[in-house]
Design an enzyme around this catalytic site. Structure first.
Site, mmCIF file in Angstrom:
data_model
loop_
_atom_site.group_PDB
_atom_site.id
_atom_site.type_symbol
_atom_site.label_atom_id
_atom_site.label_comp_id
_atom_site.label_asym_id
_atom_site.label_seq_id
_atom_site.Cartn_x
_atom_site.Cartn_y
_atom_site.Cartn_z
ATOM 1 N N THR A 261 31.372 40.792 48.280
ATOM 2 C CA THR A 261 32.187 40.311 47.146
ATOM 3 C C THR A 261 33.298 39.372 47.626
ATOM 4 O O THR A 261 33.416 38.232 47.152
ATOM 5 C CB THR A 261 32.819 41.514 46.408
ATOM 6 O OG1 THR A 261 31.780 42.402 46.014
ATOM 7 C CG2 THR A 261 33.613 41.075 45.198
ATOM 8 N N ALA B 68 47.218 22.875 55.509
ATOM 9 C CA ALA B 68 47.142 23.497 56.831
ATOM 10 C C ALA B 68 47.407 22.506 57.960
ATOM 11 O O ALA B 68 47.781 22.889 59.058
ATOM 12 C CB ALA B 68 45.772 24.140 57.021
ATOM 13 N N LYS C 94 42.569 47.505 53.782
ATOM 14 C CA LYS C 94 43.795 48.340 53.730
ATOM 15 C C LYS C 94 43.548 49.724 54.307
ATOM 16 O O LYS C 94 44.441 50.320 54.909
ATOM 17 C CB LYS C 94 44.334 48.451 52.302
ATOM 18 C CG LYS C 94 43.342 48.932 51.264
ATOM 19 C CD LYS C 94 42.691 47.777 50.560
ATOM 20 C CE LYS C 94 41.467 48.234 49.799
ATOM 21 N NZ LYS C 94 41.062 47.333 48.766
ATOM 22 N N VAL D 171 46.705 44.220 50.167
ATOM 23 C CA VAL D 171 47.559 44.851 49.155
ATOM 24 C C VAL D 171 47.636 43.967 47.916
ATOM 25 O O VAL D 171 48.039 42.803 47.997
ATOM 26 C CB VAL D 171 48.989 45.097 49.706
ATOM 27 C CG1 VAL D 171 49.849 45.783 48.654
ATOM 28 C CG2 VAL D 171 48.943 45.928 50.981
ATOM 29 N N ILE E 58 47.880 38.760 44.838
ATOM 30 C CA ILE E 58 49.349 38.632 44.741
ATOM 31 C C ILE E 58 49.934 38.522 46.157
ATOM 32 O O ILE E 58 49.649 39.362 47.004
ATOM 33 C CB ILE E 58 49.977 39.868 44.054
ATOM 34 C CG1 ILE E 58 49.335 40.125 42.687
ATOM 35 C CG2 ILE E 58 51.476 39.699 43.920
ATOM 36 C CD1 ILE E 58 49.812 41.422 42.033
ATOM 37 N N LYS F 78 47.622 51.189 50.263
ATOM 38 C CA LYS F 78 48.417 49.968 50.019
ATOM 39 C C LYS F 78 49.911 50.247 50.035
ATOM 40 O O LYS F 78 50.686 49.484 50.614
ATOM 41 C CB LYS F 78 47.995 49.362 48.670
ATOM 42 C CG LYS F 78 46.575 48.826 48.677
ATOM 43 C CD LYS F 78 46.079 48.562 47.274
ATOM 44 C CE LYS F 78 44.664 48.013 47.263
ATOM 45 N NZ LYS F 78 44.054 48.025 45.926
ATOM 46 N N GLY G 54 38.764 41.601 42.953
ATOM 47 C CA GLY G 54 37.777 40.596 42.556
ATOM 48 C C GLY G 54 37.588 39.555 43.646
ATOM 49 O O GLY G 54 38.418 39.414 44.549
HETATM 50 P P1 NDP Z 1 31.221 44.387 49.999
HETATM 51 O O1 NDP Z 1 30.557 45.686 50.188
HETATM 52 O O2 NDP Z 1 30.929 43.586 48.791
HETATM 53 O O3 NDP Z 1 30.942 43.462 51.283
HETATM 54 C C1 NDP Z 1 30.846 43.963 52.581
HETATM 55 C C2 NDP Z 1 29.783 43.164 53.305
HETATM 56 O O4 NDP Z 1 29.780 43.521 54.678
HETATM 57 C C3 NDP Z 1 28.376 43.424 52.763
HETATM 58 O O5 NDP Z 1 27.697 42.213 52.582
HETATM 59 C C4 NDP Z 1 27.744 44.257 53.875
HETATM 60 O O6 NDP Z 1 26.349 44.091 53.959
HETATM 61 C C5 NDP Z 1 28.421 43.680 55.082
HETATM 62 N N1 NDP Z 1 28.348 44.541 56.261
HETATM 63 C C6 NDP Z 1 28.339 45.907 56.322
HETATM 64 N N2 NDP Z 1 28.272 46.304 57.603
HETATM 65 C C7 NDP Z 1 28.220 45.190 58.366
HETATM 66 C C8 NDP Z 1 28.131 44.943 59.764
HETATM 67 N N3 NDP Z 1 28.082 45.939 60.649
HETATM 68 N N4 NDP Z 1 28.106 43.661 60.189
HETATM 69 C C9 NDP Z 1 28.154 42.647 59.319
HETATM 70 N N5 NDP Z 1 28.248 42.813 57.966
HETATM 71 C C10 NDP Z 1 28.269 44.065 57.511
HETATM 72 O O7 NDP Z 1 32.793 44.670 50.118
HETATM 73 P P2 NDP Z 1 33.986 43.804 49.506
HETATM 74 O O8 NDP Z 1 33.773 42.369 49.758
HETATM 75 O O9 NDP Z 1 34.286 44.254 48.131
HETATM 76 O O10 NDP Z 1 35.213 44.345 50.402
HETATM 77 C C11 NDP Z 1 35.428 43.893 51.704
HETATM 78 C C12 NDP Z 1 36.804 44.374 52.158
HETATM 79 O O11 NDP Z 1 37.794 43.822 51.294
HETATM 80 C C13 NDP Z 1 37.013 45.894 52.092
HETATM 81 O O12 NDP Z 1 37.842 46.290 53.151
HETATM 82 C C14 NDP Z 1 37.728 46.111 50.757
HETATM 83 O O13 NDP Z 1 38.510 47.268 50.728
HETATM 84 C C15 NDP Z 1 38.592 44.867 50.735
HETATM 85 N N6 NDP Z 1 39.050 44.437 49.423
HETATM 86 C C16 NDP Z 1 38.158 44.279 48.407
HETATM 87 C C17 NDP Z 1 38.571 43.803 47.180
HETATM 88 C C18 NDP Z 1 37.643 43.606 46.051
HETATM 89 O O14 NDP Z 1 38.091 43.215 44.958
HETATM 90 N N7 NDP Z 1 36.337 43.801 46.218
HETATM 91 C C19 NDP Z 1 39.983 43.463 46.954
HETATM 92 C C20 NDP Z 1 40.840 43.649 48.099
HETATM 93 C C21 NDP Z 1 40.371 44.120 49.285
HETATM 94 P P3 NDP Z 1 25.392 45.100 53.116
HETATM 95 O O15 NDP Z 1 25.722 44.876 51.682
HETATM 96 O O16 NDP Z 1 24.037 44.667 53.522
HETATM 97 O O17 NDP Z 1 25.760 46.491 53.582
HETATM 98 N N1 HSE Z 2 39.247 48.819 44.786
HETATM 99 C C1 HSE Z 2 40.434 48.040 44.826
HETATM 100 C C2 HSE Z 2 41.077 48.066 43.449
HETATM 101 C C3 HSE Z 2 40.128 46.635 45.236
HETATM 102 O O1 HSE Z 2 40.437 48.502 42.474
HETATM 103 O O2 HSE Z 2 42.234 47.679 43.331
HETATM 104 C C4 HSE Z 2 41.351 45.825 45.523
HETATM 105 O O3 HSE Z 2 42.026 46.282 46.634
#
Ligand code: NDP
Ligand code: HSE
Length: 440
Positions: free
Chosen positions: A13, A33, A105, A132, A136, A205, A302
């Site tokens: 995501t 940058a 986080k 966090v 924002i 957070k 998101g």
């Molecule tokens: P997702 O699950 O959408 O994405 C994680 C990705 O990492 C997947 O494509 C997954 O592949 C891949 N992956 C898993 N293991 C490995 C590995 N060993 N090597 C390489 N790639 C790997 O997570 P998000 O993008 O939602 O979240 C990512 C981070 O951002 C998390 O720490 C989350 O807490 C943080 N975050 C997320 C927010 C949100 O709105 N979604 C907001 C703020 C922070 P596969 O799907 O095949 O397992």
């Molecule tokens: N799962 C988290 C939330 C994503 O709902 O706020 C953003 O950190």
């Protein structure tokens, strides 16, 4: 100047949002940058999906270590999540002399002390604006914008999933499970959504913000954590009738004895801006001595909102890339040798006010007994609401709800009073206790 070379670990995501926004706003970002920022390598377990997301010209691998081992990569972005492989990869990237950007986080709240120390020793940056409150820029505000201030407290709606659930339940009367599914579909929820609904994500957070606000180490293990799973629809309704809204708040406060660090559902006066933050939006109120109150509001989750914060970190590091490491902004705002040893207070020592809902037998003298217990405990009552028995339990009901708002008292005192009230034979169900924050 050659574009800075970035390796992206995990293109889900947030990772796909980072790739798309960087591509779309390439020129604008480069102007800010001072040089180009290029994602040169992507690692993801699903290489076919990753290749489809990035197209030609970007090397896609399944082994994240290949990215870290590439000497041409200057910055590694970790967007895998969790404490497992993500921690190993972050530590290996630091050891390889790479700067790291992460939105993780959970990782930093639990292992931040070790990770920041390793980065400090190696002279690299670990940047985590996206960790966090999504898009924002609250980390930058706390670490740099408010640097002249003695911060007194901050309180925030910092989990989009739970705020979305509470808003939809209140406004549309939807069921908890239905709204949670929708939050997952929209990409707000964590891989394990119990982290969201049990308050763990918000605690991660607020732990990070507390460290930066007060110059203390990250201490997630000392946070008091309660989620929204025990909240009843009746409490949401009664709170409204009393002029309050219920929100899941992350709160940290400096007191004479130490630091309060807590996450729990809280009643907030409906007129406060924070009470009107709806859906997946996040907001953080910071109270500081010089500037007074400031409020930070925006999308807390998101793909692209979070990418916005990740890319802001990329730009910062790009600007700093050639600067002397000792003159960079410290990871936790305060110099590592100037951290404070102020203790994080146990919940029993926290001072706050309360909403109590008691299901009682509809008999004379019940209310007097309850208020007597509170008075004996030195707990002052702010308001009492008693519902008609018929309204609560249907016609002929012999039970009713009594709702009590209290003024501030120490949590330990409230715990004693709650135990005494619960033992009354006329109190017929577990008492609901929700903390109340006036945020004045
Ligand atoms: P997702 O699950 O959408 O994405 C994680 C990705 O990492 C997947 O494509 C997954 O592949 C891949 N992956 C898993 N293991 C490995 C590995 N060993 N090597 C390489 N790639 C790997 O997570 P998000 O993008 O939602 O979240 C990512 C981070 O951002 C998390 O720490 C989350 O807490 C943080 N975050 C997320 C927010 C949100 O709105 N979604 C907001 C703020 C922070 P596969 O799907 O095949 O397992
Ligand atoms: N799962 C988290 C939330 C994503 O709902 O706020 C953003 O950190």
């Amino acid at each position: 100047m050659k574009a800075i070379q970035v390796g992206l670990l995990g293109i889900g995501t947030v990772g796909s949002g980072v790739f798309n926004v960087l591509k779309r706003n390439q020129q604008e970002i480069q102007r800010r940058a001072g040089r180009g920022i290029q994602i040169a390598m992507v690692a993801d377990l699903d290489t076919a999906r990753a290749k489809a997301a990035v197209g030609d010209g970007v090397e896609v691998v399944s082994d994240a270590r290949a990215v870290i081992a590439n000497p041409n990569i200057d910055i590694v972005i970790e967007l895998i999540g969790g404490y497992g492989i993500a921690k190993t990869l972050v530590m290996e990237a630091i050891a390889a002399g790479k700067h790291v950007v992460t939105a993780n986080k959970a990782l930093l709240a639990v292992h931040g002390t070790e990770i920041f120390a390793a980065a400090q020793a190696k002279g690299v940056v670990v940047a985590f604006e996206a960790a966090v409150a999504g898009g924002i820029p609250i980390i930058k505000a706390l670490r740099e914008g408010l640097t002249a201030n003695r911060i007194q407290w901050l309180a925030g709606i910092i989990n989009g999933t739970t705020n979305f659930i509470l808003s939809e339940m209140r406004d549309k009367g939807l069921d908890f499970a239905v709204v949670l599914k929708e939050a997952q579909r929209l990409g707000y929820a964590e891989a394990d959504p119990t982290f969201d609904i049990e308050g763990v994500d918000a605690a991660h957070k607020v732990t990070l913000m507390s460290a930066i606000a007060f110059g203390i180490p990250v201490q997630f293990d000392k946070a008091h954590v309660e989620g929204i799973t025990k909240l009843g629809a009746a409490d949401i309704k009664y709170a409204e009738q009393l002029g309050y809204r219920i929100k899941l708040l992350g709160i940290t406060k400096r007191t004479d004895k130490g630091i309060e660090l807590r996450v729990h559902p809280s009643l907030i006066p409906a007129k406060r801006l924070l009470a009107n933050v709806e859906g997946a939006m996040n907001a953080v109120v910071v109270q500081a001595d010089a500037v007074g109150t400031t409020l930070y509001y925006g999308k807390g989750a998101g793909s692209e909102p979070t990418a916005s914060a990740v890319i802001a970190d990329l730009v910062d590091i790009t600007r700093l890339h050639t600067a002397d490491p000792t003159h960079r902004v410290p990871h936790l705002a305060f110099q590592p040798d100037a951290m404070s040893d102020l203790p994080v207070l146990p919940m029993e020592q926290v001072v706050t006010s309360y909403y109590l809902r008691l299901r009682v037998a509809d008999q004379a003298g019940v209310l007097a007994k309850v208020t007597g217990i509170l008075a004996d405990g030195g707990i002052s009552i702010d308001a009492v609401l008693q519902r008609e028995a018929d309204e609560v339990g249907g016609e002929g009901s012999t039970q009713t709800d009594v709702i009590i708002l209290t003024h501030d008292c120490v949590e330990a005192q409230m715990n004693i009073a709650l135990a005494q009230m619960q033992a009354l034979p006329t109190v017929l169900a577990p008492i609901t206790r929700i903390r109340k924050e006036e945020l004045a």
